[in-house]
Design an enzyme around this catalytic site. Structure first.
Site, PDB file in Angstrom:
ATOM      1  N   LYS A 249       0.822  -1.226   0.000  1.00 48.59           N
ATOM      2  CA  LYS A 249       0.000   0.000   0.000  1.00 48.59           C
ATOM      3  C   LYS A 249       0.850   1.267   0.000  1.00 48.59           C
ATOM      4  O   LYS A 249       2.024   1.253   0.378  1.00 48.59           O
ATOM      5  CB  LYS A 249      -0.977  -0.024   1.187  1.00 48.59           C
ATOM      6  CG  LYS A 249      -2.152  -0.964   0.905  1.00 48.59           C
ATOM      7  CD  LYS A 249      -3.213  -0.936   1.956  1.00 48.59           C
ATOM      8  CE  LYS A 249      -4.322  -1.935   1.593  1.00 48.59           C
ATOM      9  NZ  LYS A 249      -5.347  -2.052   2.625  1.00 48.59           N
TER      10      LYS A 249
ATOM     11  N   ARG B 174      -3.296  -9.907   5.323  1.00 49.51           N
ATOM     12  CA  ARG B 174      -3.756 -10.054   3.934  1.00 49.51           C
ATOM     13  C   ARG B 174      -2.645  -9.553   3.029  1.00 49.51           C
ATOM     14  O   ARG B 174      -2.325  -8.361   3.043  1.00 49.51           O
ATOM     15  CB  ARG B 174      -5.039  -9.234   3.746  1.00 49.51           C
ATOM     16  CG  ARG B 174      -5.625  -9.258   2.347  1.00 49.51           C
ATOM     17  CD  ARG B 174      -6.842  -8.341   2.262  1.00 49.51           C
ATOM     18  NE  ARG B 174      -7.417  -8.336   0.931  1.00 49.51           N
ATOM     19  CZ  ARG B 174      -6.983  -7.584  -0.082  1.00 49.51           C
ATOM     20  NH1 ARG B 174      -5.959  -6.780   0.093  1.00 49.51           N
ATOM     21  NH2 ARG B 174      -7.562  -7.649  -1.258  1.00 49.51           N
TER      22      ARG B 174
END
Ligand code: PT1
Length: 274
Positions: A220, A254
């Site tokens: 991210k 995740r």
């Protein structure tokens, strides 16, 4: 600690790795359904071999600014992949906020509903309540197309905790048992770099909600902000983020890069036991 999810009772006494399976047509193919399905299934099987404990299947990106995918297209992407992976031997998760997709995915055999909107769409609570699947409730401020425009918090940790507590209450009142639920602070969803880093530093305070925690930081932009690297250069930063997350209380991470994450988390577990 355990998570009841569909066909499985997932033991969370050791950290678990959720592998990301994106079902999106690649721009170089003719967009044929078989190409897209086969590629996603092959990638998923690779993640299983790398040690994934859960597969998270998604047909619509919810990253900042992503264009929405019509319902029919999302169904065409994810349902064939779920059907092909039901015999993979590990829990399958569907990453969707659309009640119709949840319903079809549950019928096709998924074990977990992973909803970045925390079952706020009409009918979503009822669909999950009527099944035996596990549930991930995630925090987001705003909606994907605009959430990064101007995120504002007085106290990001408390506001995320209050939201998750409220959605947990709504889920329980709808008849979803606590033992089926995991909570997720939603890194990158309506949060500035400082908000994301504060949440990561104080992740353990979310443990007071009494439920397992799931963290998604893989590749991210918050990691890119810290190391100054582009999305395909963030693997090492992502491994570090998973290690920090687990040391601060995450039960499930995740990730895109399953094998290095599995190895890194084995070291965390070994070090904590001794
Ligand atoms: C997540 C998550 C998710 N993240 C759960 N599901 C995504 N439970 C999709 C960026 O800033 O954290 N938890 N499903 C992907 N979303 C993003 C958000 C991807 C932000 C990238 C960014 O780069």
């Amino acid at each position: 600690m355990h998570l009841s999810c569909g066909r499985f009772e997932l033991d969370l006494s050791t950290p678990r790795v959720m592998g990301i399976v994106n079902v999106t047509p690649d721009s170089f193919s003719d967009g044929g359904k078989f190409n897209t399905t086969d590629k996603a299934v092959a990638h998923a099987m690779e993640l299983v071999e790398q040690g994934a404990d859960i597969l998270d299947i998604g047909g619509e990106s919810t990253r900042p600014g992503a264009t929405p995918v019509p319902l029919d297209e999302e169904l065409n992407r994810v349902i064939p992949v779920i059907k092909a992976l039901v015999k993979a031997g590990i829990p399958l998760s569907i990453d969707t906020y659309k009640p119709e997709v949840m319903c079809a995915a549950i019928d096709a055999g998924v074990d977990i509903v992973n909803d970045v909107c925390a079952l706020q769409e009409d009918g979503a609570l009822e669909i999950v309540a009527a099944s035996k699947v596990g549930l991930c409730l995630m925090h987001m401020q705003g909606r994907p197309q605009t959430m990064q425009a101007d995120p504002q918090y007085q106290d990001v940790v408390n506001e995320v905790a209050d939201f998750l507590a409220a959605r947990l209450k709504a889920a329980e009142q709808a008849g979803i048992a606590r033992g089926r639920i995991v909570l997720d602070p939603g890194f990158g969803f309506g949060k500035r770099t400082s908000h994301n880093l504060t949440l990561l530093n104080h992740l353990s305070s979310l443990q007071s909600l009494g439920l397992p925690l799931l963290v998604g930081l893989s590749r991210k932009s918050v990691l890119g902000q810290v190391v100054g690297l582009s999305v395909d250069e963030r693997i090492h930063a992502s491994i570090a983020a998973s290690v920090v997350s687990v040391m601060k209380g995450a039960n499930i991470v995740r990730v895109h890069d399953v094998k290095p994450t599995v190895d890194a988390l084995k070291i965390v577990s070994a070090a904590i036991q001794n």
